[in-house]
Each structure stands twice: as C-alpha cells, then as structure tokens.
Design a protein around this motif. Structure first.
Motif, PDB file in Angstrom:
ATOM      1  N   PRO A  11       0.817  -1.222   0.000  1.00 12.86           N
ATOM      2  CA  PRO A  11       0.000   0.000   0.000  1.00 12.86           C
ATOM      3  C   PRO A  11       0.849   1.269   0.000  1.00 12.86           C
ATOM      4  CG  PRO A  11      -0.212  -1.201   2.097  1.00 12.86           C
ATOM      5  CD  PRO A  11       0.506  -2.099   1.133  1.00 12.86           C
TER       6      PRO A  11
ATOM      7  N   TYR B 128      -0.816   6.099  -7.025  1.00 16.02           N
ATOM      8  CA  TYR B 128      -2.113   6.777  -7.155  1.00 16.02           C
ATOM      9  C   TYR B 128      -1.912   8.294  -7.275  1.00 16.02           C
ATOM     10  CZ  TYR B 128      -6.645   8.633  -5.645  1.00 16.02           C
ATOM     11  OH  TYR B 128      -7.817   9.340  -5.563  1.00 16.02           O
TER      12      TYR B 128
ATOM     13  N   LYS C 193      -3.181  -3.054  -9.247  1.00 13.82           N
ATOM     14  CA  LYS C 193      -4.472  -3.550  -8.728  1.00 13.82           C
ATOM     15  C   LYS C 193      -4.849  -2.802  -7.454  1.00 13.82           C
ATOM     16  CE  LYS C 193      -4.275  -8.300  -9.971  1.00 13.82           C
ATOM     17  NZ  LYS C 193      -3.738  -9.473  -9.354  1.00 13.82           N
ATOM     18  N   LEU C 194      -3.882  -2.683  -6.537  1.00 13.74           N
ATOM     19  CA  LEU C 194      -4.161  -2.008  -5.257  1.00 13.74           C
ATOM     20  C   LEU C 194      -4.559  -0.554  -5.479  1.00 13.74           C
ATOM     21  CD1 LEU C 194      -1.250  -3.228  -2.931  1.00 13.74           C
ATOM     22  CD2 LEU C 194      -3.672  -3.708  -2.656  1.00 13.74           C
TER      23      LEU C 194
ATOM     24  N   ARG D 295      -6.214   0.762  -7.742  1.00 14.58           N
ATOM     25  CA  ARG D 295      -7.623   0.920  -8.152  1.00 14.58           C
ATOM     26  C   ARG D 295      -8.536   1.069  -6.937  1.00 14.58           C
ATOM     27  NH1 ARG D 295      -7.407  -4.019 -11.478  1.00 14.58           N
ATOM     28  NH2 ARG D 295      -5.965  -3.414 -13.098  1.00 14.58           N
ATOM     29  N   ASP D 296      -8.173   0.426  -5.825  1.00  9.31           N
ATOM     30  CA  ASP D 296      -9.032   0.478  -4.627  1.00  9.31           C
ATOM     31  C   ASP D 296      -8.779   1.723  -3.782  1.00  9.31           C
ATOM     32  OD1 ASP D 296     -10.031  -1.955  -5.333  1.00  9.31           O
ATOM     33  OD2 ASP D 296      -8.577  -3.087  -4.130  1.00  9.31           O
ATOM     34  N   ILE D 297      -7.768   2.488  -4.141  1.00  5.62           N
ATOM     35  CA  ILE D 297      -7.371   3.579  -3.242  1.00  5.62           C
ATOM     36  C   ILE D 297      -8.443   4.660  -3.070  1.00  5.62           C
ATOM     37  CG2 ILE D 297      -5.749   5.529  -3.084  1.00  5.62           C
ATOM     38  CD1 ILE D 297      -3.561   3.498  -3.287  1.00  5.62           C
TER      39      ILE D 297
ATOM     40  N   GLY E  11     -11.588   4.364  -2.884  1.00 12.77           N
ATOM     41  CA  GLY E  11     -12.533   3.839  -1.888  1.00 12.77           C
ATOM     42  C   GLY E  11     -11.914   3.794  -0.505  1.00 12.77           C
ATOM     43  N   THR E  12     -10.645   3.367  -0.435  1.00 15.07           N
ATOM     44  CA  THR E  12      -9.967   3.284   0.870  1.00 15.07           C
ATOM     45  C   THR E  12      -9.820   4.676   1.477  1.00 15.07           C
ATOM     46  OG1 THR E  12      -8.735   1.417  -0.008  1.00 15.07           O
ATOM     47  CG2 THR E  12      -7.921   2.362   2.037  1.00 15.07           C
TER      48      THR E  12
END
Ligand code: SF4
Length: 508
Positions: free
Chosen positions: A139, A146, A191-192, A194-196, A198-199
């Motif tokens: 992360p 990101y 991949k990770l 892409r979720d940032i 939202g996180t």
C-alpha cells in the motif's frame, strides 16, 4: 508537483503516505494519529536508531542513480518542495529526482527515487531498509502510484528497493548496485491503486466521526512495529490470564475468550494441553513453581568446571567489517563466570571490544583463553538459548581463519539452560515467558534488572553503537562502558543463580 481534483474540498484532511499506510494497517491508529497524537508513547532510542538507519540507507541507495538531484525542501517547506520537484521533472537533463514531492486528492507523498526512463516515463522507487518486500510496503507504493497518476506523471514501473541480505561487504566500500535489490511491484500495485479512492474515502469518513473506530488489538499492534498507541488499547493482563499459557495460539485463545474464559483456573476439564502447557497451568493453579522429574536427569549432563557464558551483539543494515552481510550480528562483548567445583567461589572474566577496529579475532582469542582451546579442555558451558551463541560462534569461525576446529569443540560443550527451563520448570511469575528477564526475578527473588543503567540486550547494542560512532564524551563513554560490563556480568551471574535453584530443587 500538485494537482487539485475538482472534488477535493479545501477543508479535507491532508494525509501523508505514512498516515495512509497506518490507516490500512489499523484505522484506529490513523484516528489517534490525527485526533489524539498526544496519546502516543514517546519514541525511544531504538525507534530513533531505526529512523536514523532508514535515512542512512536512503542516502546510500541514491548512489545507485548517478546524476540524480535531491529535493532539499521537505515537510518544513511543502510548497517549495512541490515547486522544486516540478522544475526538476521538467528538466530533461536530470536522470533522477530524490525525495520528489507530489500532492493529489489531499494526499502528500515524497517519492524516494523517481528515475527518468525512455519516452517521457518514470520509474517510482521506494527504498526500504528491510531485506525483503513486506505486506505493508505494497500500500505504501500503491498510494504513491495513485498520487503520481493523479498528477499526470506517466509511470513505466513502480518498484521497491530493499537491502540485499546476501550482499557480502568487501571491507572497502559499499557497492549500491549489489547492496540493494529492486523488485518490480507494478502489476500488484496497479491492482491495489484501483481500490485507493474507496480506501481514502473510508478513511476520511472514519476520521470525521466523533470517536475512534473499535478495532480489536491483535498482531497489528506489534507488527510490522510496535504501535505507539499500544498502551491505549492493550490493558495489562492479570497474572493468571489464559493468554499466558505458553504457545497457546491465537485460535485457542479466541475460542476461550468467546466463551468468557479469561483465567487459567477457569479452564474446562479436559482442555487439550501439551506437557509444557499442563505444567504452566498446574503451577498457576497451585500458585507455586513446578519442577518436573526430568529435571534431575537434565542436570546430570553437566560436567565441571561450569562456565556461564553470554554474548552481546549488535547488527546494522550496513555491515561494518569485511565478510559480513547486512544485519549479521557482530559479537562485541562476552561475560563468563566460572564455577570450578560445586563449592568453589565464582570467578569472573569478560571482554568488551574497543570502539575502533575489527574486534572479531580478539573477541574469540580472549574467550578461548578462558574456556580453553585444546582437545582436552572440558567443562559444560551454560548459556541461555544455545542457538544464539552457536550461530555467533559459527560466524566467528567463518570470519576468522584457523578457528574452525576449536570453535566446534566449544560449541559441543554448550548446555542450554533455556531448553531445560522450558522442558522441566514453570513458575507462575513467568507469565508465559521463559526469557531470562522473566525467569530470573521469579525464581531468584530480589535479583532482577530493575534500576540498572543498561537492563536489556537491545539497549546494550544501541549503547555500544553510540560509543563506536563517537557520539559520547569521554566521561559518558566511561559510564556506558561500566554499565555494559555490569549488564553482561549480571546475565552470567543470573545463570549461576538459576542453576543453583534448579540443583536445589532436583536434590529434594
Ligand atoms: S494498539 Fe493496536 S488496535 Fe490500538 S491503535 Fe494501535 S494497532 Fe490499532
């Protein structure tokens, strides 16, 4: 460089990459970092040493990118750092930017190394002083990707540069190309990343609440490092807590706690226990130590004269002497008490390496003068955790030519008091720990490490490194040398006292 996305509110809490990663490891920790930083435990010398080492490694890593330019403005001048980064990125003559600052979506990151690649693209390199990629590094790299994506910096790769644990120092200069390994994390980080969004949104919602989120204390409190809010979340456990049963394991502990069983005397009959666990449970229930029958047999292995031996070591990412690898232990001190016969007074011998020069041969020579070096030398060498001393002796035999045979003979004489303690003894005061610091005051009341200027091995190691680095005045150095000698001497005196307790019990 900074890019403001349309949706960023001016009042949005600015997050750094380390705070974002803290929030991924434990949202409650992030909440405390932002709203109650005063609850954090003060950083100790070990934490500071870890940061110092990270900074040293970071600087050395940049040597692998010749011609790179550092952004000197840091957190003290964030606008200046963003502007300077922007200028360096635009300057095609700069092959790499160190500590490059970027901000996007309210997240500020300083990229350790941003290396210019072909076709206007860049490689992001995060530098760590560990010897491998750890879970929490992903992360860390993902949030940087990101932010850089958001700032319009095209990335060819996102990587992690860590210390190569197999690197062997030649004793002359560190070769950054071999000292470090670079691992490409691009696919997993993509991949990770892409979720940032939202996180981040989740972290901000959590931070807007009036109270910290409920998070059960678990391994995240200790790994990858001790949480500064540990004392806030982890209450002191009662002496008879079921979690003090040695090697109980998380699954069994959780199952007991779900049933409301927190105290050892409340354990249900027939609860499955190993022999060691059963001994611990019996001792806590009886409120007195348990010494099992095998103890006498174990003590019968000892042969006089008895040598009680302990080593102190230090280790660092940058190996100090030729032939050493990163983080390999350098033995710098030993203490030996000798009991020549059951009733003889103890003799004491010790060695502390001088602050300059390679101490390895002198360490070994002085030790052999006490333990004996010939094939006829005899007597058990009592240590606490023989695997540690065995590994150090093997290292010494590898580093110092000509000592292999004698080191093998010494190693064959080691007798492990920790193993005997684990297999045959339990005192309720151990509270689940067989460390010397837990065992000594329980079995030898009045003898412990409280009040000593140096009271544990990690502190001894740091203090020795402080002396070596010349950080102390001559008078302070003298005090620390005395404290180091007192500490190591206490360890070996403790071994004699503990053995006497066991001998008395075995004789009953
Ligand atoms: S002590 Fe554990 S639960 Fe509490 S904030 Fe730290 S990591 Fe989270």
């Amino acid at each position: 460089m900074k890019r403001r996305d349309a949706g960023v509110a001016a009042t949005k809490t600015r997050l750094s990459k380390s705070k974002f990663v803290d929030g991924v490891i434990c949202p409650r920790r992030l909440y405390f970092q932002i709203h109650s930083p005063q609850l954090a435990a003060a950083g100790d010398e070990a934490t500071q040493a870890m940061f110092d080492q990270g900074a040293e490694i970071g600087i050395l890593a940049t040597r692998a990118f010749p011609g790179g330019v550092r952004v000197e403005e840091g957190y003290e001048d964030i606008p200046g750092a963003l502007e300077r980064t922007s200028g360096l990125v635009k300057d095609g003559a700069v092959p790499a930017v160190f500590e490059a600052a970027f901000e996007y979506d309210g997240v500020l990151v300083f990229v350790d190394v941003l290396e210019r690649c072909s076709k206007g693209r860049w490689r992001l390199v995060e530098v760590k002083s560990s010897t491998s990629v750890k879970d929490h590094h992903r992360p860390d790299v993902a949030i940087q990707k990101y932010v850089l994506d958001g700032c319009g910096v095209p990335l060819a790769a996102a990587s992690l540069m860590h210390v190569n644990g197999e690197y062997v120092y030649d004793g002359v200069r560190y070769d950054p190309r071999r000292l470090f390994s670079i691992e490409d994390l691009t696919p997993e980080v993509r991949k990770l990343a892409r979720d940032i969004p939202g996180t981040l949104a989740g972290q901000r919602r959590m931070l807007a609440r009036k109270a910290p989120p409920d998070v059960a204390p678990d391994s995240q409190c200790l790994e990858p490092f001790l949480c500064p809010f540990y004392a806030v979340c982890n209450e002191e456990k009662p002496a008879d807590w079921v979690g003090h049963i040695p090697h109980l394991g998380r699954r069994k502990l959780d199952a007991l706690e779900r049933k409301g069983i927190r105290s050892i005397p409340d354990l249900p009959a027939g609860f499955p226990l190993s022999a060691r666990q059963a001994r611990a449970v019996a001792a806590v229930k009886k409120r007195k130590p348990v010494f099992d029958k095998g103890l006498k047999r174990a003590l019968a292995e000892l042969t006089y004269p008895l040598y009680f031996m302990d080593f102190e070591t230090c280790s660092a990412a940058l190996p100090p002497f030729a032939g050493m690898k990163p983080y390999q232990h350098l033995p710098f001190q030993w203490s030996v008490h000798v009991r020549r016969s059951p009733k003889a007074a103890l003799e004491h011998h010790d060695f502390l390496a001088p602050p300059h020069g390679d101490p390895r041969k002198d360490f070994l020579e002085a030790l052999l003068d006490v333990l004996g070096r010939g094939a006829s030398s005899k007597g058990s060498i009592v240590v606490y955790n023989a695997s540690f001393e065995t590994a150090r002796l093997k290292d010494l035999a590898r580093w110092v030519p000509g000592y292999k045979g004698v080191v093998e003979r010494i190693t064959a004489r080691l007798w492990d008091l920790l193993k005997v303690m684990r297999e045959h003894v339990y005192h309720p005061g151990f509270q689940g720990s067989f460390s010397l610091k837990a065992v000594l005051p329980a079995l030898v009341p009045g003898m412990g490490y409280d009040g000593m200027a140096i009271a544990e091995g990690g502190q001894a190691s740091l203090e020795y490194l402080n002396i070596v680095s010349g950080r102390y005045s001559p008078s302070k150095t003298g005090r620390v040398v005395r404290a180091l000698r007192e500490y190591c001497k206490k360890d070996t005196l403790a071994l004699d006292k503990l053995l006497r307790v066991l001998e008395e019990r075995a004789a009953v």
